[in-house]
Design a protein around this motif. Structure first.
Motif, PDB file in Angstrom:
ATOM      1  N   PHE A  43       8.812  -0.263 -17.547  1.00 26.66           N
ATOM      2  CA  PHE A  43       7.708  -0.871 -18.303  1.00 26.66           C
ATOM      3  C   PHE A  43       6.376  -0.226 -17.900  1.00 26.66           C
ATOM      4  O   PHE A  43       5.526   0.044 -18.750  1.00 26.66           O
ATOM      5  N   GLU A  44       6.212   0.008 -16.614  1.00 26.39           N
ATOM      6  CA  GLU A  44       4.965   0.625 -16.147  1.00 26.39           C
ATOM      7  C   GLU A  44       4.827   2.030 -16.740  1.00 26.39           C
ATOM      8  O   GLU A  44       3.770   2.414 -17.258  1.00 26.39           O
ATOM      9  N   HIS A  45       5.914   2.759 -16.660  1.00 27.75           N
ATOM     10  CA  HIS A  45       5.935   4.115 -17.185  1.00 27.75           C
ATOM     11  C   HIS A  45       5.617   4.113 -18.687  1.00 27.75           C
ATOM     12  O   HIS A  45       4.799   4.900 -19.176  1.00 27.75           O
ATOM     13  N   ALA A  46       6.258   3.192 -19.396  1.00 28.74           N
ATOM     14  CA  ALA A  46       6.089   3.108 -20.855  1.00 28.74           C
ATOM     15  C   ALA A  46       4.645   2.765 -21.207  1.00 28.74           C
ATOM     16  O   ALA A  46       4.027   3.394 -22.075  1.00 28.74           O
ATOM     17  N   GLY A  47       4.085   1.776 -20.520  1.00 28.18           N
ATOM     18  CA  GLY A  47       2.713   1.367 -20.812  1.00 28.18           C
ATOM     19  C   GLY A  47       1.727   2.495 -20.554  1.00 28.18           C
ATOM     20  O   GLY A  47       0.820   2.759 -21.350  1.00 28.18           O
TER      21      GLY A  47
END
Ligand code: ASP
Length: 334
Positions: free
Chosen positions: A78-82
């Motif tokens: 999720f962090e990577h995606a955001g």
């Protein structure tokens, strides 16, 4: 299988489940919506292949991850995606927040909401917690796993992974093996894959199946969630197009459900001998973290038929599609 609500009311779950502002479970997504998210995630995966990929679609947005349970894949992806979409991502682990000083879940999320956040990605050991939070905050809430209830983005990335591999999911046979009762992945996967026309075979110790399930046809108690329960893992796997191996959720189980974990591995574990019963070339998936040597043998976990790393890669792409849709200007794609 019913929701195992602990301190959250059924009212909270039903009140917000159908609200498309949030992603709280896969139950409320239509097959078309799942297809669209899958297509968008495929595009993101291709774009990411030509690194460095960075988009501005969520620029200026702030996304908070709030995890009350441990996580590697889900939180990091999720962090990577955001970040790949240009948002600011702030990670909060409950253990290092004022939760450890006794602050309630409600006061914690109201505090974060007051900071003007766009999205709150929540993992919590109590089923229904994201639904409860969604009733109280302005931010978009995305369920990153709630108790034994649901893990919608895992189910979406599993659909993406298997569709990529098989080319067509309609009529495919997926065997789900292991701890069905306590696995939120099992519940979300069953719902999502049934929506895609997949036939589901189940195998697991009777103590780790929903209480009212017996060998034969069963369902989750919501429409179109029929599954076939088998008495042995061999029967469930026979002629399967793919196998989803589930982790024993020891942190959720009450004691005494298994006589012995080695015995579990002997009777229910996925190994080469059992895999040979599936269709030739049938892949094996596992949502991770894997307990190698317990629910899955090491040679299978890292062998040529394993899609585990594809699931991880697809996790970032699918969460980009989810964040773009739920937090960005392209909500109309669904
Ligand atoms: N990572 C998945 C989850 O959070 C699967 C597991 O933990 O077994 O549910």
């Amino acid at each position: 299988m019913t929701l195992t609500l602990t301190n959250v009311s059924q009212q909270d779950v039903t009140a917000v489940s159908a609200d498309s502002k949030h992603l709280l479970d896969v139950d409320s997504l239509t097959p078309e919506q799942i297809h669209k998210l899958r297509e968008r995630a495929s595009e993101f995966r291709q774009l990411r292949a030509s690194r460095p990929f960075k988009s501005d679609s969520l620029r200026g947005g702030s996304i908070y991850t709030l995890f009350f349970e441990n996580s590697t894949r889900t939180r990091v992806s999720f962090e990577h995606a955001g970040k790949a979409l240009g948002a600011d991502v702030i990670n909060i682990a409950a253990s290092t927040s004022s939760v450890s000083k006794g602050e309630s879940l409600l006061n914690t999320v109201l505090t974060l909401d007051a900071m003007g956040i766009d999205a709150l990605i929540v993992r919590h050991p109590h089923s229904g917690s994201p639904h409860f939070i969604a009733r109280h905050v302005d931010a978009v809430v995305i369920n990153a796993g709630d108790g034994a209830h649901g893990h919608p983005t895992q189910a979406l990335l599993d659909v993406l992974t298997l569709q990529d591999h098989l080319g067509n999911l309609q009529g495919a046979k997926l065997a789900l093996v292991g701890d069905i009762l306590y696995s939120r992945v099992a519940r979300s996967d069953i719902i999502a894959f049934r929506k895609m026309g997949v036939e589901i075979s189940i195998a697991g110790p009777p103590t780790l199946l929903p209480q009212d399930w017996a060998p034969g046809e069963n369902s989750l108690g919501v429409p179109d969630t029929e599954v076939t329960v088998h008495e042995s893992v061999e029967d469930a796997i026979r002629d399967a197009d793919a196998i989803m191996c589930l982790r024993l959720q020891l942190e959720r189980q009450t004691s005494g459900l298994l006589p012995d974990v080695n015995e579990y591995s002997r009777v229910w574990g996925i190994n080469a001998q059992r895999l040979a019963l599936a269709k030739p070339g049938a892949p094996v998936m596992h949502p991770g973290p894997m307990n190698e040597g317990l629910e899955i043998s090491t040679d299978i976990a890292h062998g040529s038929l394993s899609l585990v790393e594809n699931q991880v890669e697809n996790g970032v792409a699918m969460r980009m599609a989810v964040l773009e849709h739920y937090c960005g200007p392209t909500r109309e794609i669904l």
